[in-house]
Design a protein around this motif. Structure first.
Motif, short mmCIF file in Angstrom:
data_model
loop_
_atom_site.label_atom_id
_atom_site.label_comp_id
_atom_site.label_asym_id
_atom_site.label_seq_id
_atom_site.Cartn_x
_atom_site.Cartn_y
_atom_site.Cartn_z
N THR A 1 0.83 -1.21 0.00
CA THR A 1 0.00 0.00 0.00
C THR A 1 0.86 1.25 0.00
O THR A 1 0.59 2.21 -0.74
CB THR A 1 -0.93 0.00 1.23
N LEU A 2 1.91 1.26 0.81
CA LEU A 2 2.79 2.42 0.86
C LEU A 2 3.58 2.57 -0.44
O LEU A 2 3.80 3.69 -0.92
CB LEU A 2 3.75 2.31 2.04
N ASP A 3 4.01 1.46 -1.03
CA ASP A 3 4.72 1.54 -2.31
C ASP A 3 3.82 2.15 -3.39
O ASP A 3 4.27 2.98 -4.19
CB ASP A 3 5.18 0.15 -2.75
N GLU A 4 2.55 1.74 -3.42
CA GLU A 4 1.62 2.31 -4.39
C GLU A 4 1.35 3.78 -4.10
O GLU A 4 1.19 4.59 -5.02
CB GLU A 4 0.31 1.52 -4.37
N PRO B 1 4.93 -0.78 8.83
CA PRO B 1 5.12 -1.17 7.42
C PRO B 1 6.03 -0.23 6.65
O PRO B 1 6.57 -0.62 5.61
CB PRO B 1 3.69 -1.14 6.85
N ALA B 2 6.22 1.00 7.13
CA ALA B 2 7.07 1.95 6.40
C ALA B 2 8.54 1.57 6.47
O ALA B 2 9.34 2.06 5.67
CB ALA B 2 6.88 3.36 6.97
N THR B 3 8.90 0.66 7.39
CA THR B 3 10.31 0.25 7.51
C THR B 3 10.81 -0.43 6.24
O THR B 3 11.97 -0.27 5.86
CB THR B 3 10.48 -0.67 8.72
N HIS B 4 9.94 -1.18 5.58
CA HIS B 4 10.35 -1.95 4.40
C HIS B 4 9.79 -1.39 3.10
O HIS B 4 9.86 -2.05 2.06
CB HIS B 4 9.91 -3.40 4.56
N LEU C 1 5.51 9.59 7.54
CA LEU C 1 4.75 8.36 7.73
C LEU C 1 5.48 7.38 8.65
O LEU C 1 4.87 6.73 9.51
CB LEU C 1 4.49 7.70 6.38
N HIS C 2 6.78 7.26 8.47
CA HIS C 2 7.56 6.32 9.29
C HIS C 2 7.48 6.71 10.75
O HIS C 2 7.30 5.84 11.63
CB HIS C 2 9.01 6.31 8.81
N ARG C 3 7.60 7.99 11.03
CA ARG C 3 7.51 8.42 12.42
C ARG C 3 6.11 8.21 12.99
O ARG C 3 5.95 7.75 14.12
CB ARG C 3 7.90 9.89 12.54
N ALA C 4 5.09 8.55 12.19
CA ALA C 4 3.72 8.40 12.67
C ALA C 4 3.38 6.94 12.93
O ALA C 4 2.77 6.60 13.97
CB ALA C 4 2.75 9.01 11.66
#
Length: 372
Positions: free
Chosen positions: A62-65, A163-166, A146-149
């Protein structure tokens, strides 16, 4: 997969229908004191696209998209400046003189903005088209937010893992000399000095921007005159003077809008006939001229306000325009037969750089044509 992740981490997250928009509203309230104002723009991009989705449904694909969507068509504000210029240029080529009111009606802007735009076009300031997507650097800023949130969501027990880690980040193109800001040469800068001193705003983006630097005698004399003028204006306005602590402001103390500074700078550039550059490119000019004058890189970095000297050398300096002549002479004296003063030799510019071309080769080994 999410169940396995929860089992691996030893944490069990209860199911929830909390959406991305609801979570971010809660998160921004909790961390508002530690966020930069620009973070809110990144927040708006995320909520606009995936705000209605459940927080626990967000995964790496989802984040990649999301990042791909931002790169393709993430820009919200339409590029009206290019459309307005195309409309003006088409009518001008057809020998049709358009009043500013007609241009304002066609482009959906005010008549003052249309009049200012026409003045820019006539001076050669042509707008460049912008892509519908965001820049890779902007997308990376969205990712950091996003990663922090989502890390806080894990800490609060809303998610089992971040999920933002990867997630896959877009690749930024390496900055080249063509992408850097333009600069003035020393000769062009001297030509532009006839315009005289003008008011300028030197506001700082961060606290580190406030620093003490030395000034040359000419600049210091202009600054003293400016301070005396501010004191006179403060006495004339009396209690009506709006003191905002700004060194450069309107006569009544009100801060100057940044667009006003840019327009006045552009008018001075057009009046003097020097190449068109942005106000920010003056920093590039200062750094390049300082290096050409032999100033130490650390001193230049400190005056510009960079903690990393390597960043100044990479981004804020440009190719020298002939000041590398001593380096060329030293290299030629070691590597060329007869040194740099052979019979019939004279310096000239070639595409690969500055070197010496001989009308008559001084030695037999130089009669063969150069590879270039």
């Amino acid at each position: 997969m999410k169940a396995n992740t929860a089992a691996d981490t030893g944490r069990r997250v209860p199911p929830s229908r909390r959406t991305i928009a609801e979570f971010f509203a809660e998160w921004l309230t909790a961390v508002r004191h530690s966020l930069k104002p620009s973070t809110y723009a990144n927040y708006a991009d995320v909520v606009r696209i995936i705000g209605k989705r459940r927080l626990q449904d967000i995964d790496v694909p989802t984040l990649d998209e999301l990042y791909r969507h931002l790169l393709r068509e993430g820009r919200c504000k339409p590029d009206t400046n290019v459309a307005r210029y195309d409309y003006w240029r088409t009518r001008r080529l057809a020998a049709i003189e358009l009043p500013p009111r007609e241009i304002a009606r066609q482009s959906g802007t005010s008549i003052h903005a249309a009049r200012a735009a026409v003045q820019r076009y006539r001076r050669g300031r042509v707008p460049t088209a912008t892509t519908p997507g965001l820049a890779p650097k902007t997308v990376k800023n969205v990712h950091r937010m996003l990663h922090r949130a989502l890390s806080d969501a894990v800490a609060w027990g809303y998610l089992a893992a971040n999920p933002a880690t990867h997630a896959s980040l877009p690749r930024e193109r390496r900055r080249s000399a063509r992408q850097r800001g333009k600069t003035w040469t020393a000769e062009r800068l001297v030509e532009g000095c006839d315009a005289g001193p003008r008011r300028r705003d030197v506001g700082c983006k961060t606290a580190s921007g406030r620093r003490t630097i030395a000034l040359d005698p000419l600049t210091a004399s202009y600054l003293r005159r400016h301070l005396a003028m501010l004191a006179d204006e403060r006495r004339e306005f009396g209690a009506m003077y709006r003191h905002h602590g700004k060194l450069f402001c309107h006569p009544d103390g009100r801060p100057i809008h940044p667009d006003t500074i840019t327009r006045r700078f552009d008018r001075l550039v057009d009046r003097t006939g020097v190449p068109l550059i942005r106000p920010h490119d003056v920093r590039h000019t200062f750094a390049t001229l300082s290096f050409d004058a032999g100033v130490e890189p650390k001193v230049v970095a400190d005056r510009i306000g960079h903690a990393n000297m390597a960043y100044t050398l990479t981004i804020y300096t440009h190719r020298s325009t002939g000041h590398d002549q001593p380096a060329a002479d030293k290299a030629a004296s070691r590597g060329l037969p007869g040194g740099v003063t052979g019979p019939g030799c004279k310096a000239r510019w070639l595409p690969i750089g500055l070197h010496h071309a001989c009308e008559r080769p001084p030695e037999r080994s130089l009669r063969r044509p150069f590879p270039w």
